[in-house]
Design a protein around this motif. Structure first.
Motif, PDB file in Angstrom:
ATOM      1  N   PRO A  10       0.803  -1.206   0.000  1.00  0.00           N
ATOM      2  CA  PRO A  10       0.000   0.000   0.000  1.00  0.00           C
ATOM      3  C   PRO A  10       0.837   1.258   0.000  1.00  0.00           C
ATOM      4  CG  PRO A  10      -0.908  -1.576   1.521  1.00  0.00           C
ATOM      5  CD  PRO A  10       0.412  -2.129   1.043  1.00  0.00           C
ATOM      6  N   ALA A  11       2.034   1.187   0.597  1.00  0.00           N
ATOM      7  CA  ALA A  11       2.900   2.363   0.545  1.00  0.00           C
ATOM      8  C   ALA A  11       3.210   2.707  -0.900  1.00  0.00           C
ATOM      9  CB  ALA A  11       4.190   2.090   1.305  1.00  0.00           C
ATOM     10  N   CYS A  12       3.477   1.667  -1.693  1.00  0.00           N
ATOM     11  CA  CYS A  12       3.724   1.869  -3.124  1.00  0.00           C
ATOM     12  C   CYS A  12       2.496   2.471  -3.785  1.00  0.00           C
ATOM     13  CB  CYS A  12       4.050   0.523  -3.757  1.00  0.00           C
ATOM     14  SG  CYS A  12       3.710   0.379  -5.503  1.00  0.00           S
ATOM     15  N   LEU A  13       1.348   1.906  -3.499  1.00  0.00           N
ATOM     16  CA  LEU A  13       0.130   2.383  -4.121  1.00  0.00           C
ATOM     17  C   LEU A  13      -0.183   3.809  -3.688  1.00  0.00           C
ATOM     18  CD1 LEU A  13      -1.971  -0.843  -3.576  1.00  0.00           C
ATOM     19  CD2 LEU A  13      -0.828  -0.140  -5.660  1.00  0.00           C
ATOM     20  N   TYR A 383       2.242  -9.795  -6.348  1.00  0.00           N
ATOM     21  CA  TYR A 383       1.107  -8.966  -6.744  1.00  0.00           C
ATOM     22  C   TYR A 383      -0.019  -9.083  -5.710  1.00  0.00           C
ATOM     23  CZ  TYR A 383       3.426  -8.587 -11.255  1.00  0.00           C
ATOM     24  OH  TYR A 383       4.334  -8.319 -12.246  1.00  0.00           O
ATOM     25  N   VAL A 384       0.375  -9.270  -4.462  1.00  0.00           N
ATOM     26  CA  VAL A 384      -0.594  -9.590  -3.413  1.00  0.00           C
ATOM     27  C   VAL A 384      -1.609  -8.474  -3.216  1.00  0.00           C
ATOM     28  CG1 VAL A 384      -0.870 -10.083  -0.960  1.00  0.00           C
ATOM     29  CG2 VAL A 384       0.972 -11.151  -2.243  1.00  0.00           C
ATOM     30  N   VAL A 385      -1.128  -7.258  -3.001  1.00  0.00           N
ATOM     31  CA  VAL A 385      -2.054  -6.154  -2.742  1.00  0.00           C
ATOM     32  C   VAL A 385      -2.834  -5.793  -3.996  1.00  0.00           C
ATOM     33  CG1 VAL A 385      -2.227  -3.754  -1.979  1.00  0.00           C
ATOM     34  CG2 VAL A 385      -0.664  -5.307  -0.835  1.00  0.00           C
ATOM     35  N   ASP A 386      -2.211  -5.918  -5.142  1.00  0.00           N
ATOM     36  CA  ASP A 386      -2.913  -5.703  -6.403  1.00  0.00           C
ATOM     37  C   ASP A 386      -4.071  -6.698  -6.541  1.00  0.00           C
ATOM     38  OD1 ASP A 386      -2.934  -4.667  -9.339  1.00  0.00           O
ATOM     39  OD2 ASP A 386      -2.857  -6.848  -9.537  1.00  0.00           O
ATOM     40  N   THR A 387      -3.800  -7.970  -6.257  1.00  0.00           N
ATOM     41  CA  THR A 387      -4.835  -9.006  -6.332  1.00  0.00           C
ATOM     42  C   THR A 387      -5.924  -8.761  -5.296  1.00  0.00           C
ATOM     43  OG1 THR A 387      -3.136 -10.572  -7.050  1.00  0.00           O
ATOM     44  CG2 THR A 387      -5.236 -11.497  -6.337  1.00  0.00           C
ATOM     45  N   PHE A 388      -5.513  -8.336  -4.111  1.00  0.00           N
ATOM     46  CA  PHE A 388      -6.458  -7.993  -3.045  1.00  0.00           C
ATOM     47  C   PHE A 388      -7.435  -6.929  -3.520  1.00  0.00           C
ATOM     48  CE2 PHE A 388      -7.351  -4.851   0.285  1.00  0.00           C
ATOM     49  CZ  PHE A 388      -7.983  -5.623   1.251  1.00  0.00           C
ATOM     50  N   ALA A 389      -6.899  -5.854  -4.086  1.00  0.00           N
ATOM     51  CA  ALA A 389      -7.748  -4.736  -4.517  1.00  0.00           C
ATOM     52  C   ALA A 389      -8.629  -5.123  -5.705  1.00  0.00           C
ATOM     53  CB  ALA A 389      -6.877  -3.532  -4.870  1.00  0.00           C
ATOM     54  N   ASN A 411      -5.763   2.897  -0.117  1.00  0.00           N
ATOM     55  CA  ASN A 411      -4.723   3.166  -1.113  1.00  0.00           C
ATOM     56  C   ASN A 411      -4.744   2.181  -2.269  1.00  0.00           C
ATOM     57  OD1 ASN A 411      -3.696   5.375   0.318  1.00  0.00           O
ATOM     58  ND2 ASN A 411      -2.509   4.042   1.640  1.00  0.00           N
ATOM     59  N   SER A 412      -4.989   0.919  -1.975  1.00  0.00           N
ATOM     60  CA  SER A 412      -4.949  -0.080  -3.050  1.00  0.00           C
ATOM     61  C   SER A 412      -6.126   0.075  -4.008  1.00  0.00           C
ATOM     62  CB  SER A 412      -4.923  -1.495  -2.460  1.00  0.00           C
ATOM     63  OG  SER A 412      -6.068  -1.745  -1.666  1.00  0.00           O
ATOM     64  N   LEU A 413      -7.317   0.297  -3.478  1.00  0.00           N
ATOM     65  CA  LEU A 413      -8.480   0.472  -4.351  1.00  0.00           C
ATOM     66  C   LEU A 413      -8.397   1.779  -5.126  1.00  0.00           C
ATOM     67  CD1 LEU A 413      -9.560  -1.928  -2.655  1.00  0.00           C
ATOM     68  CD2 LEU A 413     -11.802  -0.849  -2.735  1.00  0.00           C
ATOM     69  N   HIS A 417      -8.403   2.223  -9.186  1.00  0.00           N
ATOM     70  CA  HIS A 417      -9.554   2.970  -9.701  1.00  0.00           C
ATOM     71  C   HIS A 417      -9.111   4.236 -10.432  1.00  0.00           C
ATOM     72  CE1 HIS A 417     -13.664   4.438  -9.900  1.00  0.00           C
ATOM     73  NE2 HIS A 417     -13.309   5.554  -9.286  1.00  0.00           N
ATOM     74  N   TYR A 418      -8.236   5.023  -9.794  1.00  0.00           N
ATOM     75  CA  TYR A 418      -7.826   6.303 -10.373  1.00  0.00           C
ATOM     76  C   TYR A 418      -6.655   6.169 -11.347  1.00  0.00           C
ATOM     77  CZ  TYR A 418     -10.745   8.604  -6.858  1.00  0.00           C
ATOM     78  OH  TYR A 418     -11.798   9.015  -6.090  1.00  0.00           O
ATOM     79  N   CYS A 419      -5.651   5.372 -10.990  1.00  0.00           N
ATOM     80  CA  CYS A 419      -4.435   5.314 -11.798  1.00  0.00           C
ATOM     81  C   CYS A 419      -4.559   4.376 -12.980  1.00  0.00           C
ATOM     82  CB  CYS A 419      -3.253   4.893 -10.935  1.00  0.00           C
ATOM     83  SG  CYS A 419      -2.946   5.987  -9.549  1.00  0.00           S
ATOM     84  N   GLU A 420      -5.214   3.236 -12.774  1.00  0.00           N
ATOM     85  CA  GLU A 420      -5.330   2.250 -13.840  1.00  0.00           C
ATOM     86  C   GLU A 420      -6.701   2.271 -14.514  1.00  0.00           C
ATOM     87  OE1 GLU A 420      -2.786   0.744 -14.863  1.00  0.00           O
ATOM     88  OE2 GLU A 420      -1.364   0.889 -13.207  1.00  0.00           O
TER      89      GLU A 420
END
Length: 678
Positions: A10-13, A383-389, A411-413, A417-420
């Motif tokens: 999430p820090a990355c996100l 890709y854990v947090v990506d998969t989570f979101a 942060n992950s959602l 939602h906004y960036c991708e």
């Protein structure tokens, strides 16, 4: 530095979200306090220029570049300070391939850039100390003033190093009779020039093009509030948190240093200080400066780090700030190695042999360092947090409203939602942000499908003297009753008004706000929520201090949320016995199904399933074997008490196990007796 793969924390996100709002590049926003304008602008540049990968991947590549340049500067700094290339390699290698540096140089976060600025300032101090003329010293110090200002546009912890360096430079200039009003004015101008990126906060806030932003910097007070991190707590890591105490944090830092840069590094660093002070060489002033920086930073940070580091997640937050002190240790360690070799070689005739030993020692230490940390730091398949979101967003019905709470889902959602541009139909609203006076005036226009019955969320619905109209959650739900509203994860405890009109029903890791007049159909809800996610990560796979561990935990607990909810509903006394028994049956079946599929799972599942078995035993149903229920209750209660030794109900559970064993034995004898009679 290893593969600059998306670490997906999430820090990355969060950091990516700080700077990028939409695929059309319609605007960049203001990051959370203190704003990080330099990182935001540089990352925006990387997103625009680099043609490969996702948004986060591009920013990760940029952070990898910061880390690589920092390592190069540490090599140069240590080599110049010690006169030994091997010492420079040792310092750069210990820094680069430590777990923390490696991990945070392949994730989109501000720490890699901060490490670069520390390396720049240390390089400039060495050059300043070795400068021969007043002109050289003046030129280097003006560059230093500029980079001091520029570094403060990123992470503010570097101010503690800046204070030490500025006082050291002024003392040198005063001793050399080179301190003048003209020099001070030029230095001040260079420092102020370095601070110019902060103007971006004002411009971005004024234009308000970004769909998500933090704070209102269009007023002086708003700008100051953001700059000083007043919403987090100035000079603190978090607001309203109690830390572990200065002594504990210092001890943790020392032990952590040994693990991160090997015990050799602090030992060699101490040796460097001792030998340098003993011999009073040309580097003594610079070494004393570095030692002062290290001690001042460590003591001040330990005093102000108000997080409980005995909690793994909080330790993960705090330890990132120890990279700044580890850089100094690594440089001094390189100097210590060179000083030791030089001291020994002065008494030996075969100096070439000692140089070979120095290089062999350096190479062995670095190779061992890399091999120890590579498997931990290789995030190329993470890709854990990506998969989570993605799982959460995909589970939502069309045009849903999601009330976000906490860093992980928030942060992950928001990143996806906004960036991708993932799931553009849903609307994301941050619960905590809605309590700030700037949030809705800044973002409501970008959430056009949602109605806000006021300017700010507050449990006490009123109109303030300044004209601000507050609203509670019940009112918010009423004006948006045509939309399906979900909370992820949990609701703000400060506003219970929603309970008057709604209930929370489980929806995977999230929950759905359902009007109270809606009749709960257990079979229908089980069908609706049984296969929401595609989650394949093993339980307990990740380091407990990581966000990946939190995401994994949430996804595993999501598998039993419906069964727990149904069981809790069955415990209600207002239901008829028939309805309660049917709900217990549903809960038991769900628990049994999920537990039978997993060998390793959260320990509380054992306890919950055993209790569900006990409730089924009470019913004495002819279609379920009581022997099986007793055996399962004994097995899972026993498994639970063997793992959860600190449970306050442990003795009661052991007593229940003893009782069930007696019942199982009695039932077995009864069956044998009946079979004998037949």
């Amino acid at each position: 530095m290893g593969p600059a793969a998306w670490q997906c924390s999430p820090a990355c996100l969060q950091c990516t979200l700080k700077l990028y709002t939409h695929q059309s590049l319609e605007g960049i926003q203001v990051a959370h306090p203190p704003g990080y304008p330099l990182f935001t602008l540089l990352a925006k540049l990387a997103i625009t220029v680099l043609p490969v990968g996702s948004v986060a991947y591009r920013v990760n590549l940029l952070c990898g570049l910061f880390g690589a340049v920092a390592a190069s500067l540490l090599f140069t700094t240590t080599s110049r300070l010690s006169g030994s290339y091997a010492a420079g390699i040792l310092a750069a290698g210990l820094y680069s391939f430590s777990r923390l540096t490696w991990q945070w140089s392949i994730a989109a976060e501000v720490f890699s850039l901060n490490n670069l600025f520390v390396a720049i300032l240390m390089a400039l101090t060495v050059e300043f100390g070795k400068a021969k003329t007043a002109s050289e010293r003046s030129k280097i110090s003006l560059y230093g003033a500029f980079f001091c200002g520029l570094s403060l546009c990123n992470q503010h912890t570097i101010v503690l190093y800046i204070l030490c360096i500025v006082l050291w430079v002024l003392l040198h200039q005063s001793r050399n009779k080179e301190l003048s009003s003209s020099y001070l004015l030029k230095s001040g101008a260079c420092f102020a020039t370095g601070l110019l990126p902060y103007s971006y906060l004002i411009i971005s806030s004024y234009l308000n093009h970004a769909r998500w932003t933090w704070g209102d910097q269009t007023t002086f007070q708003g700008f100051l509030t953001h700059l000083l991190r007043e919403e987090y707590g100035t000079f603190s890591l978090a607001k309203s948190e109690m830390g572990s105490g200065m002594k504990d944090i210092l001890l943790f830092q020392i032990n952590h240093m040994w693990a991160e840069v090997t015990p050799l590094a602090p030992g060699l660093a101490l040796l460097a200080v001792i030998l340098c002070c003993k011999k009073r060489g040309s580097n003594v002033s610079t070494v004393c400066l570095y030692t002062t920086m290290l001690l001042f930073y460590s003591l001040f940070f330990a005093w102000r780090a108000n997080l409980d580091i005995h909690k793994p997640l909080f330790l993960g937050v705090v330890e990132r700030f120890w990279m700044q002190s580890n850089i100094v240790i690594c440089v001094l360690a390189g100097l210590g190695l060179a000083s030791l070799i030089r001291s020994v070689s002065a008494e030996r005739a075969n100096k070439d042999l000692l140089l070979y030993i120095e290089w062999i020692f350096t190479v062995v230490v670095i190779i061992r360092h890399i091999s120890s940390n590579y498997s931990i730091c290789d995030q190329s398949s993470n890709y854990v947090v990506d998969t989570f979101a993605r799982n959460i967003l995909l589970s939502m019905p069309e045009n849903a409203v999601i009330l976000l709470r906490g860093d992980l889902p928030g942060n992950s959602l928001r990143y996806l939602h906004y960036c991708e541009g993932f799931r553009p139909d849903v609307s994301l609203v941050d619960q905590e942000m809605m309590t700030y006076e700037w949030y809705l005036p800044k973002t409501a226009k970008h959430l056009g499908s949602i109605s806000f019955p006021g300017n700010r969320w507050n449990p006490l619905q009123t109109k303030l003297p300044d004209g601000t109209v507050t609203f509670n959650l019940q009112h918010f739900l009423k004006v948006n009753e045509q939309k399906e509203t979900f909370v992820c994860i949990g609701l703000n405890e400060g506003d219970p008004t929603w309970k008057k009109s709604h209930s929370l029903w489980p929806w995977g890791a999230c929950e759905k706000l359902v009007p109270k007049n809606t009749i709960f159909n257990a079979e229908e809800w089980i069908t609706l929520t049984s296969n929401l996610y595609n989650w394949t990560e093993e339980y307990g796979k990740f380091e407990r201090s990581s966000w990946e561990a939190i995401a994994n935990e949430e996804m595993w607990e999501a598998r039993v949320k419906t069964s727990f909810f149904i069981f809790d509903l069955a415990e209600s006394t207002h239901l008829s016995t028939a309805v309660r028994n049917q709900l217990y049956l549903y809960s038991h079946k769900l628990y049994k199904e999920v537990i039978s599929q997993q060998d390793n799972h959260p320990v509380n599942w054992h306890k919950n399933y055993a209790i569900a078995c006990e409730r089924m035993l009470r019913q004495q149903r002819p279609d379920i074997d009581p022997q099986m229920l007793l055996n399962d209750a004994i097995k899972h209660f026993s498994a639970y008490v063997s793992k959860a030794k600190d449970d306050s109900q442990r003795e009661a559970i052991l007593h229940a196990v003893h009782y069930f064993k007696g019942e199982a034995l009695r039932l077995k004898k009864t069956k044998e007796h009946l079979q004998g009679n037949s």
